[in-house]
Design an enzyme around this catalytic site. Structure first.
Site, mmCIF file in Angstrom:
data_model
loop_
_atom_site.group_PDB
_atom_site.id
_atom_site.type_symbol
_atom_site.label_atom_id
_atom_site.label_comp_id
_atom_site.label_asym_id
_atom_site.label_seq_id
_atom_site.Cartn_x
_atom_site.Cartn_y
_atom_site.Cartn_z
ATOM 1 N NE ARG A 245 -3.848 0.495 2.618
ATOM 2 C CZ ARG A 245 -4.218 0.529 2.913
ATOM 3 N NH1 ARG A 245 -4.770 -0.030 4.496
ATOM 4 N NH2 ARG A 245 -5.316 2.074 3.404
ATOM 5 C CB CYS B 219 -1.858 3.647 9.854
ATOM 6 S SG CYS B 219 -3.312 3.740 11.054
#
Length: 283
Positions: free
Chosen positions: A180, A238
């Protein structure tokens, strides 16, 4: 004070004269809805069995406000958060131990919020519920109202501009999976990649196969190898400020203070004016 507590240590404290308040924060990031499956139900898991005396805390409703421009899990309203904690029996003068189903992310989110709002003694059960070897209960306790009044700290929290600046002037860790970070896949947010200058540091590498944190010296060596040598200001983000809280907890175990960008990638990537970097290079 240690930021984590082992299951045997918790059992000893619960058997003592001044047991901690127990908060059960079982939650999972779920993409099941898109696949037509039922989403994870933390309250149902709690009802099926929890640590005796533990009170369930709903991450989505009590540890965050509604999703929106601030990301998927923005900060909760401080007054509402305080009321929820008092209903759960939280008082400033009594220790709190938080646990979840073993991943540690949700428990860390509760730990971070309580610490950031001024509670002096909060720990996470290392390894979560799977580490507990004692009995479970289906009895739902009705705790005495606590007296905790949250007072948000002046530090420990980053906004988008602060995260961008820290990526240039200090160390900003991206706690998401490496793919990611690199922008190879993005199952949730509209854009893949990372904040320019951020360093990939997947939070999954902070724990062993059993879900327990690696020893403090190993964590310290890991973060030092990634740039947190002790002189720099450190921050973490995050996807939505949940797994990032777990990385802040890991840094605390290692003895390294760090701030959390709560809006994280879900806020950053929703703003088309924000730059996006892709690939393994931080820049």
């Amino acid at each position: 004070m240690n930021a984590i507590i082992s299951a045997p240590e918790l059992a000893d404290e619960l058997a003592g004269g001044a047991p901690p308040v127990l908060l059960d924060v079982r939650w999972q990031l779920s993409t099941a809805k898109a696949a037509g499956a039922a989403p994870f139900d933390g309250r149902a898991e709690y009802a099926a069995g929890h640590l005796p005396g533990a009170v369930f805390v709903d991450l989505d409703k009590e540890l965050a406000s509604a999703p929106g421009a601030g990301g998927r899990h923005p900060l909760p309203d401080v007054a509402e958060f305080g009321a929820a904690m008092r209903r759960a029996g939280v008082s400033s003068g009594r220790p709190v131990v938080v646990y979840d189903g073993g991943q540690g992310w949700a428990a860390a989110r509760a730990w971070w919020l309580l610490r950031w709002t001024g509670h002096p003694n909060v720990r996470v059960l290392d390894g979560g519920l799977p580490a507990w070897e004692g009995p479970l209960s289906t009895e739902v306790p009705v705790p005495e109202e606590g007296d905790f009044v949250p007072e948000p700290g002046a530090s420990g929290l980053l906004d988008a501009d602060g995260a961008a600046a820290l990526a240039r002037s200090g160390v900003l860790f991206d706690a998401r999976a490496g793919e990611r970070y690199r922008g190879e896949v993005e199952p949730i947010d509209p854009v893949g990649g990372h904040i320019p200058g951020a360093v990939s540091a997947p939070t999954t590498d902070n724990v062993a196969a059993d879900g327990r944190f690696r020893p403090a010296e190993e964590l310290r060596a890991r973060f030092e190898s990634l740039g947190a040598t002790g002189d720099e200001v450190v921050g973490v983000y995050c996807g939505s400020g949940v797994s990032g809280a777990h990385e802040v907890l890991a840094l605390a175990v290692a003895g390294i203070p760090a701030a959390l960008y709560v809006g994280s990638w879900s806020e950053w990537s929703a703003d088309p004016s924000r730059p996006v970097a892709v690939g393994p290079d931080p820049q």
